[in-house]
Design an enzyme around this catalytic site. Structure first.
Site, PDB file in Angstrom:
ATOM      1  N   ASP A 101       0.867  -1.184   0.000  1.00  0.00           N
ATOM      2  CA  ASP A 101       0.000   0.000   0.000  1.00  0.00           C
ATOM      3  C   ASP A 101       0.907   1.239   0.000  1.00  0.00           C
ATOM      4  O   ASP A 101       1.347   1.688  -1.058  1.00  0.00           O
ATOM      5  CB  ASP A 101      -0.887  -0.099   1.245  1.00  0.00           C
ATOM      6  CG  ASP A 101      -1.892   1.018   1.364  1.00  0.00           C
ATOM      7  OD1 ASP A 101      -2.196   1.661   0.346  1.00  0.00           O
ATOM      8  OD2 ASP A 101      -2.395   1.256   2.484  1.00  0.00           O
ATOM      9  N   GLY A 103       3.849   1.123   1.065  1.00  0.00           N
ATOM     10  CA  GLY A 103       5.168   0.540   0.779  1.00  0.00           C
ATOM     11  C   GLY A 103       6.095   0.520   1.979  1.00  0.00           C
ATOM     12  O   GLY A 103       7.178  -0.071   1.927  1.00  0.00           O
TER      13      GLY A 103
HETATM   14  P1  5GP Z   1       1.972  -0.596   3.763  1.00  0.00           P
HETATM   15  O1  5GP Z   1       1.175   0.682   3.842  1.00  0.00           O
HETATM   16  O2  5GP Z   1       3.095  -0.573   4.731  1.00  0.00           O
HETATM   17  O3  5GP Z   1       2.386  -0.890   2.346  1.00  0.00           O
HETATM   18  O4  5GP Z   1       0.981  -1.778   4.169  1.00  0.00           O
HETATM   19  C1  5GP Z   1       0.846  -2.162   5.507  1.00  0.00           C
HETATM   20  C2  5GP Z   1      -0.310  -3.064   5.735  1.00  0.00           C
HETATM   21  O5  5GP Z   1      -1.520  -2.316   5.643  1.00  0.00           O
HETATM   22  C3  5GP Z   1      -0.547  -4.236   4.794  1.00  0.00           C
HETATM   23  O6  5GP Z   1       0.280  -5.335   5.050  1.00  0.00           O
HETATM   24  C4  5GP Z   1      -1.995  -4.569   5.147  1.00  0.00           C
HETATM   25  O7  5GP Z   1      -2.030  -5.379   6.305  1.00  0.00           O
HETATM   26  C5  5GP Z   1      -2.576  -3.206   5.453  1.00  0.00           C
HETATM   27  N1  5GP Z   1      -3.405  -2.746   4.325  1.00  0.00           N
HETATM   28  C6  5GP Z   1      -3.085  -1.886   3.353  1.00  0.00           C
HETATM   29  N2  5GP Z   1      -4.114  -1.716   2.498  1.00  0.00           N
HETATM   30  C7  5GP Z   1      -5.102  -2.527   2.957  1.00  0.00           C
HETATM   31  C8  5GP Z   1      -6.437  -2.832   2.490  1.00  0.00           C
HETATM   32  O8  5GP Z   1      -6.948  -2.345   1.473  1.00  0.00           O
HETATM   33  N3  5GP Z   1      -7.146  -3.736   3.241  1.00  0.00           N
HETATM   34  C9  5GP Z   1      -6.664  -4.307   4.373  1.00  0.00           C
HETATM   35  N4  5GP Z   1      -7.447  -5.172   5.010  1.00  0.00           N
HETATM   36  N5  5GP Z   1      -5.416  -4.047   4.824  1.00  0.00           N
HETATM   37  C10 5GP Z   1      -4.661  -3.174   4.120  1.00  0.00           C
END
Ligand code: 5GP
Length: 174
Positions: A101, A103
């Site tokens: 998301d 990252g």
């Molecule tokens: P990052 O923002 O560090 O890339 O993502 C961190 C975490 O946010 C992901 O591993 C996931 O658990 C959660 N996440 C991001 N987008 C979504 C989404 O659309 N749905 C859900 N359920 N979790 C999300």
């Protein structure tokens, strides 16, 4: 007001795409052993299906991370709440995650695991939401690129629910 779930990616499409990724990984690592590193809890369903569909020897291990800070926006810092059980030095490692998301999580985990001197390190995600990226993070294997919506299913939760849905859905207020 209640919540409903709209199907974004049907079950068969998800399973077919995971088979394609498994085939690509099997081809890339032919003749080698692979360590699949799942990020808890979201990666569990994807990792299981992927491992079963690959036809090279795999081992599995897990890490857990949570972003911390105040409020609803991530601070950009990530806390490791569970580390791997084994050394990855000299191993062919594939990080398996449900979604990239902002990252931030995968960026930090990748940097951390690279310091442990694996023979190789690749990142495999079921979903990619590029619209919300805050740090540079390009996964090597991506199931589906999706729009900026909050999704559930295949390990992804809403308040710890819906992880077990066999399709990718979007939460809608009804
Ligand atoms: P990052 O923002 O560090 O890339 O993502 C961190 C975490 O946010 C992901 O591993 C996931 O658990 C959660 N996440 C991001 N987008 C979504 C989404 O659309 N749905 C859900 N359920 N979790 C999300």
């Amino acid at each position: 007001m209640s919540l409903g779930i709209e199907v974004l990616i049907p079950e068969q499409d998800v399973r077919d795409r995971i088979q394609e990724i498994a085939d690509a990984l099997s081809e890339k690592y032919a003749g080698e052993e692979v360590l699949l590193v799942g990020i808890l809890n979201g990666s569990v369903f994807f990792l299981t299906e992927l491992a079963q569909k690959m036809n090279v020897p795999v081992e599995i291990d897990f890490m857990a991370a949570s972003s911390y800070g105040s409020g609803t926006e991530s601070s950009g810092r990530v806390l490791i709440t569970k580390d791997l059980e084994r050394s990855i030095k000299g191993a062919h490692v594939v990080i398996v995650e449900d979604i990239v998301d902002t990252g931030q999580t995968l960026h930090l985990l990748t940097e951390m695991l690279l310091e442990r001197q694996p023979a190789s390190l690749e990142v495999c995600v079921l979903l990619d939401k590029p619209a919300r990226r805050k740090v540079c993070m390009d996964a090597d294997f991506i199931g589906f690129e999706i729009p900026d919506a909050f999704v559930v299913g295949w390990g992804l939760d809403y308040d710890q629910k819906y992880r077990d849905l066999p399709y990718i859905g979007v939460i809608k207020e009804q």
